[in-house]
Design an enzyme around this catalytic site. Structure first.
Site, short mmCIF file in Angstrom:
data_model
loop_
_atom_site.label_atom_id
_atom_site.label_comp_id
_atom_site.label_asym_id
_atom_site.label_seq_id
_atom_site.Cartn_x
_atom_site.Cartn_y
_atom_site.Cartn_z
N ARG A 269 0.72 -1.29 0.03
CA ARG A 269 0.08 0.13 -0.01
C ARG A 269 0.99 1.30 -0.09
O ARG A 269 2.08 1.25 0.28
CB ARG A 269 -1.04 0.05 1.23
CG ARG A 269 -2.08 -0.98 1.29
CD ARG A 269 -2.75 -1.09 2.40
NE ARG A 269 -1.91 -1.63 3.54
CZ ARG A 269 -2.29 -1.94 4.94
NH1 ARG A 269 -3.59 -1.52 5.07
NH2 ARG A 269 -1.67 -2.60 5.65
N LYS B 104 1.63 1.96 7.06
CA LYS B 104 2.15 1.22 8.42
C LYS B 104 2.80 2.17 9.18
O LYS B 104 3.41 3.39 8.88
CB LYS B 104 2.80 0.11 8.01
CG LYS B 104 1.80 -0.87 7.13
CD LYS B 104 0.60 -1.45 7.89
CE LYS B 104 0.97 -2.06 9.23
NZ LYS B 104 -0.28 -2.40 10.18
N TYR C 60 -1.10 4.70 10.42
CA TYR C 60 -1.67 3.93 11.65
C TYR C 60 -0.11 3.85 12.31
O TYR C 60 0.88 3.59 11.91
CB TYR C 60 -2.00 2.44 10.88
CG TYR C 60 -3.11 2.35 10.22
CD1 TYR C 60 -4.33 2.30 10.93
CD2 TYR C 60 -3.39 2.19 8.63
CE1 TYR C 60 -5.65 2.49 10.25
CE2 TYR C 60 -4.60 2.04 8.21
CZ TYR C 60 -5.65 2.08 9.03
OH TYR C 60 -6.98 2.08 8.31
N HIS D 215 -0.69 1.89 15.91
CA HIS D 215 -0.93 0.89 17.07
C HIS D 215 0.04 0.73 17.91
O HIS D 215 0.92 -0.21 18.06
CB HIS D 215 -1.08 -0.43 16.08
CG HIS D 215 -1.90 -0.36 15.13
ND1 HIS D 215 -3.36 -0.80 15.34
CD2 HIS D 215 -2.04 -0.45 13.56
CE1 HIS D 215 -4.06 -0.59 14.27
NE2 HIS D 215 -3.05 -0.47 13.34
N GLU E 54 -5.96 5.04 13.55
CA GLU E 54 -6.93 3.83 14.11
C GLU E 54 -7.51 4.57 15.37
O GLU E 54 -8.45 4.02 15.82
CB GLU E 54 -5.94 2.70 14.64
CG GLU E 54 -5.12 2.91 15.88
CD GLU E 54 -3.57 3.41 15.49
OE1 GLU E 54 -2.71 3.28 16.31
OE2 GLU E 54 -3.37 3.57 14.19
N ASP F 39 -2.22 -6.58 15.32
CA ASP F 39 -1.98 -5.27 15.25
C ASP F 39 -1.99 -4.74 16.56
O ASP F 39 -1.11 -3.76 16.89
CB ASP F 39 -2.84 -4.41 14.27
CG ASP F 39 -2.03 -4.34 12.82
OD1 ASP F 39 -0.99 -4.56 12.76
OD2 ASP F 39 -2.72 -3.88 11.78
#
Length: 371
Positions: free
Chosen positions: A15, A75, A94, A96, A118, A270
């Protein structure tokens, strides 16, 4: 503002943070966009497409990090990327953080302003920037689980939909949110025997009304969870506590009650995973065995369908990226309390309460920073 995106370097992550269409929107709003060469090849977007959209192609990620005020990724930044972040820079991706103390420590040390997809909220406590990837991961979890059930991959050799005269496979979906709903939809569509477990009566009622006879709902008491896991050929872990580590709902002891070759797919990996025996895997080596049970714990499942995932993600991340670029992070977060929920780290402080509690940092409320 000068906004940059780089080629993702996590294992089998194809991505990209900005599509050519998103670049064009930013440029139309008066911003300069730097794109690392080849960043979009994983979604079939050529450098020429980015140039036609108004991007400036940059040879290396280091130059993008050094030259841009805001970095838009997919990511969480890897260690080599975190070393390139600097004080005052905006990171929008993101993160996490709760199960990742090393990343959190590096972001705190860098002084960066880190906004996590997120934890950005929407009306009614929804998570609109997580939702499209949850939809993708939920649907993929059934594909991945069906493949892992094949005998050659260590599974029981069960076809989820069965065939005439042979019973279908049993699927237990733990969690009735976006991931669980999409997993159940795919499993029911294949003809599997599906049970969805959740603790929220309203969620169970909504799911029951939607699926009717195509899937069963069950209250997720400890006893019901244990029984459903023991009976299942495939268990999908779809539990999320926003920003916090996932609860360990399936214990190692429970594996002993399962059928040999049954499959666990941990979509919550994740956030640390909701199975006690889970650990993150990659698309290179996605499965492992514990006590005769197949575990699929790939931490970036949507990366395998990169084009669909990237466009779905950009649909929801671009409006906030434009707001941050147009107004600056502080004004954008002040104007939009939902976006303010995305701030996880700022100027050496942890600004998301669940992360601070999980990792032992002093919590710095976002409201105080925005005064």
């Amino acid at each position: 503002m000068r906004v940059g995106t780089v080629k993702e370097i996590k294992n089998h992550e194809y991505r990209v943070g900005l599509t050519p269409e998103s670049v064009e929107e930013l440029v139309r709003n008066g911003h300069e966009v730097w794109v690392e060469k080849s960043a979009g090849l994983g979604i079939g977007a050529s450098d020429a497409e980015y140039e036609r959209s108004g991007a400036k192609l940059i040879a290396t990620a280091a130059e993008v990090f050094a030259g841009c005020e805001m970095i838009v990724k997919v990511k969480e930044p890897q260690a080599v990327e975190r070393a390139m972040l600097r004080e005052g820079q905006i990171l929008y991706t993101y993160l996490h953080l709760a199960p990742d103390p090393e990343q959190t420590a590096d972001l705190v040390k860098s002084g960066v302003t880190a906004i996590a997809y997120e934890t950005v909220t929407g009306p009614g406590g929804s998570l609109p920037l997580l939702k499209p990837m949850s939809q993708v991961a939920g649907r993929m979890s059934i594909q991945a689980g069906a493949t892992a059930l094949e005998k050659a991959n260590g599974g029981r050799g069960v076809l989820l939909g069965g065939v005439p005269g042979v019973m279908p496979g049993k699927v237990a979906v733990i969690g009735g949110g976006v991931v669980g709903f999409n997993a159940a939809q795919m499993a029911a569509g294949l003809g599997a025997d599906v049970t969805i477990l959740d603790r929220n009566p309203d969620v169970l009622e909504r799911l029951g009304n939607h699926f009717e006879a195509r899937a069963k709902t069950r209250f997720a008491s400890t006893a019901n969870l244990a029984e459903s896991v023991a009976e299942a050929d495939l268990v999908i872990g779809a539990v999320l506590i926003p920003g916090a580590a996932a609860p360990k709902l399936v214990t190692r002891e429970m594996l002993g009650t399962m059928k040999s070759g049954a499959v666990l797919v941990d979509v919550a990996i994740d956030q640390g995973g909701c199975f006690e025996t889970s650990h993150p895997t990659t698309h290179d080596d996605p499965i492992f065995m514990v006590d005769g049970i197949v575990h699929y714990c790939v931490a970036n499942m949507p990366g395998a369908v990169a084009r669909t995932s990237t466009y779905a993600l950009n649909n929801v991340t671009l409006p906030h990226a434009l707001a941050i670029a147009n107004m600056g992070w502080k004004s954008a977060l002040t104007a939009n309390p939902h976006l303010a929920e995305g701030l996880n780290v700022h100027a050496g402080k942890v600004t998301f309460e669940a992360v601070a509690a999980e990792l032992g940092y002093e919590y710095a409320p976002v409201a105080e920073l925005l005064k």
